[in-house]
Design a protein around this motif. Sequence first.
Motif, short mmCIF file in Angstrom:
data_model
loop_
_atom_site.label_atom_id
_atom_site.label_comp_id
_atom_site.label_asym_id
_atom_site.label_seq_id
_atom_site.Cartn_x
_atom_site.Cartn_y
_atom_site.Cartn_z
N CYS A 20 -7.14 -2.52 -4.58
CA CYS A 20 -6.54 -1.88 -3.41
C CYS A 20 -5.19 -2.55 -3.11
O CYS A 20 -4.83 -3.56 -3.71
CB CYS A 20 -7.47 -1.99 -2.21
SG CYS A 20 -7.67 -3.67 -1.55
N GLY A 21 -4.46 -2.00 -2.17
CA GLY A 21 -3.15 -2.54 -1.83
C GLY A 21 -3.23 -3.95 -1.28
O GLY A 21 -2.37 -4.80 -1.55
N LYS A 38 -0.84 -0.46 -11.94
CA LYS A 38 -0.90 0.82 -12.63
C LYS A 38 0.37 1.14 -13.39
O LYS A 38 0.45 2.17 -14.07
CB LYS A 38 -1.22 1.94 -11.63
CG LYS A 38 -2.67 1.89 -11.17
CD LYS A 38 -3.06 3.08 -10.36
CE LYS A 38 -4.56 3.00 -10.06
NZ LYS A 38 -4.96 3.92 -8.98
N ASN A 55 2.60 -3.55 -9.19
CA ASN A 55 1.57 -2.50 -9.14
C ASN A 55 0.86 -2.50 -10.48
O ASN A 55 1.49 -2.24 -11.51
CB ASN A 55 2.22 -1.13 -8.88
CG ASN A 55 1.21 0.00 -8.76
OD1 ASN A 55 0.08 -0.10 -9.22
ND2 ASN A 55 1.61 1.09 -8.13
N ASP A 71 0.82 -1.21 0.00
CA ASP A 71 0.00 0.00 0.00
C ASP A 71 0.85 1.26 0.00
O ASP A 71 0.39 2.33 0.35
CB ASP A 71 -0.97 -0.01 1.20
CG ASP A 71 -2.04 1.08 1.08
OD1 ASP A 71 -2.42 1.40 -0.05
OD2 ASP A 71 -2.48 1.59 2.13
N VAL A 103 -3.53 -6.48 -4.11
CA VAL A 103 -2.24 -6.69 -4.78
C VAL A 103 -1.36 -7.60 -3.92
O VAL A 103 -0.73 -8.53 -4.42
CB VAL A 103 -1.54 -5.34 -5.05
CG1 VAL A 103 -0.15 -5.56 -5.63
CG2 VAL A 103 -2.38 -4.48 -6.00
N HIS A 142 -0.59 0.09 -5.09
CA HIS A 142 -1.69 0.25 -6.05
C HIS A 142 -1.90 1.72 -6.41
O HIS A 142 -2.82 2.05 -7.15
CB HIS A 142 -2.99 -0.31 -5.47
CG HIS A 142 -3.58 0.52 -4.36
ND1 HIS A 142 -4.83 1.11 -4.45
CD2 HIS A 142 -3.08 0.88 -3.15
CE1 HIS A 142 -5.08 1.77 -3.32
NE2 HIS A 142 -4.04 1.65 -2.53
N THR A 198 5.07 -3.64 -3.27
CA THR A 198 3.71 -3.95 -3.74
C THR A 198 2.85 -2.73 -3.42
O THR A 198 2.88 -2.23 -2.29
CB THR A 198 3.10 -5.21 -3.08
OG1 THR A 198 2.80 -4.95 -1.70
CG2 THR A 198 4.05 -6.38 -3.19
N ASP A 205 -6.83 -2.33 -13.08
CA ASP A 205 -5.86 -1.54 -12.32
C ASP A 205 -6.47 -0.79 -11.13
O ASP A 205 -5.86 0.12 -10.58
CB ASP A 205 -5.13 -0.55 -13.23
CG ASP A 205 -6.04 0.56 -13.75
OD1 ASP A 205 -7.26 0.52 -13.49
OD2 ASP A 205 -5.53 1.48 -14.42
#
Length: 585
Positions: free
Chosen positions: A202-203, A190, A188, A140, A206, A164, A162, A199
Amino acid sequence: MEKWFVLKKGADFNGIGERFQISPVLARLIRNREIKGDAEIEKYLNGSRKDLYDPHLFKDVEKLTDILIEKIESHAKIRIIGDYDTDGVMSTYILWKSLKRCGAEVSTKLPERLTDGYGLNENLIKEAYEDGIDTILTCDNGISAISEIAYAKSLGMTVLVTDHHDIPYEETKQGRVYKKSQADAIVNPKQPDCNYPFDKLCGAAVAWKTMQVLYEKMGFDVSECDCFLEHVGFATVGDVMDLVDENRILVKEGLKRIHHTQNMGMRALILRNKLNPEDITAYHIGFVLGPCVNASGRIDTAKRSLELFKQEDAAKAALLAAELVELNTQRKEMTEQGVEEAKCQVEKENARDTVLVLFLPDVHESLAGIIAGRIRESFHKPVFVLTRSADGVKGSGRSIEEYSMYEEMCKCQEFFTKFGGHPMAAGLSMKEEDVDAFRKRINELSPLKEEDMVQKVRIDMQLPFSYLSEHLVHEIERLEPFGKGNTKPLFAERNVAITKAMILGTTKKVLRLNLMSESGERISAVYFEDIEDFIHHYVVKYGEESWKKALQGRENPIRMSMVYQANLNEYKGVKTVQAVIKNYQ
């Protein structure tokens, strides 16, 4: 001021209804949510675990997990560095629990909001280095920590990211240039060259998907990771992600597991809020449970929330949950004071600005984002709330759809010592002496017109009361979970008579109305917002005597147009359909 408009998206609603065994009304509601084609409709209505995307599609996920395996096998010390909000807590928990399962020597660190600020910083890196940490694994956060990661690499550390959040960039004469750190691997969705098809994760999502790849490579049953779906779903709602595509499935699957949660902390938090696990919806996460998790990171330490979910002792979990609920109560009181101060400042000093920059030096800096959101709702303008901190000014921004906050900030980034964000929200640090200049400049650059600052109420359809039934309400429940990007349907009706008005509750916070449409259909309705404003509106329009007649249940001239949601009200075992009024004219 509001502008109401009815969505008019075309489709063969009867045909869709026949194919999916739903009403044409529900078919239209689905189309209004930009769901097109039978495959998308099927996934929207019935999407499940099997419809989630392959985590191997993430850029760098193979590289990152290979490095983790190498570190686990060599007994290198790994430190997870998360964030102090719900998403950061949940993603940290997922990584910690997963890596422990894989035999890693792993510790966790959540930054302190006031002393550390968001995400990675040199103090956290230095502390990790002095603790003999070999590898930092972020969740995050980390995508914008360019100089911080460079510092960690200069110390010989391995850094795995990691995240987002949006990729930081600079506008140059040659166009937009994305920044990239020296991290050993970055997962990530994105990233411009990432092949993952969605994409908006949330964190925690991921992190969870990354751990699926790790479990697979280490020979564990990947389905073991599904125990974390409740935390992924919780974080998706808590971090206000769009509830579309894969996120809808993650939240639906997460709620199923929360209903039967085995996590001591999750269960304790639910029970402390006087809820039943089986009844939890996205609403409860967004407005009851999530704020408790966030409260510890706002006015105390996020370590409390992380410890709650790590807890395996029911009594200790209950104690931690009680502490979080109390912290949230304190947070709400502090927020109300800050909102009132902010409104006064707008009305006295900033009413003409198209972008509100409010300096509230004595407000707790952790509340800036919440207050900015509340002021945005009241004035429908982009809002920055700035507070005094130990090293200058810190603040948070909340935007409207017509204003891309991060892009506009990039145009005047010379005022910031640090900033980041996305179109709808941002965070920043700056010198106090630059506040007025920033306010002036961000307004000079503002592209907003008068019509952009009118709140738009998107109505799904005009729906006569005769269409409302218990069956329709249950049909609408198939569109859940509701939240950002998938709002609960809004209906409208015109020229409705108020046959009786009643103000209910010990705090007089509920207005119940008996209504009758032009064609004679009757329904009960409730209004939970500002009752004084509601009454004032109709007293001004029709006179005080007319409102008195409505309170007495006597014939009166009051007619209203209303935007409403439909739900079921149960009283003494009897269920009836009622309208929940959201807007009125």
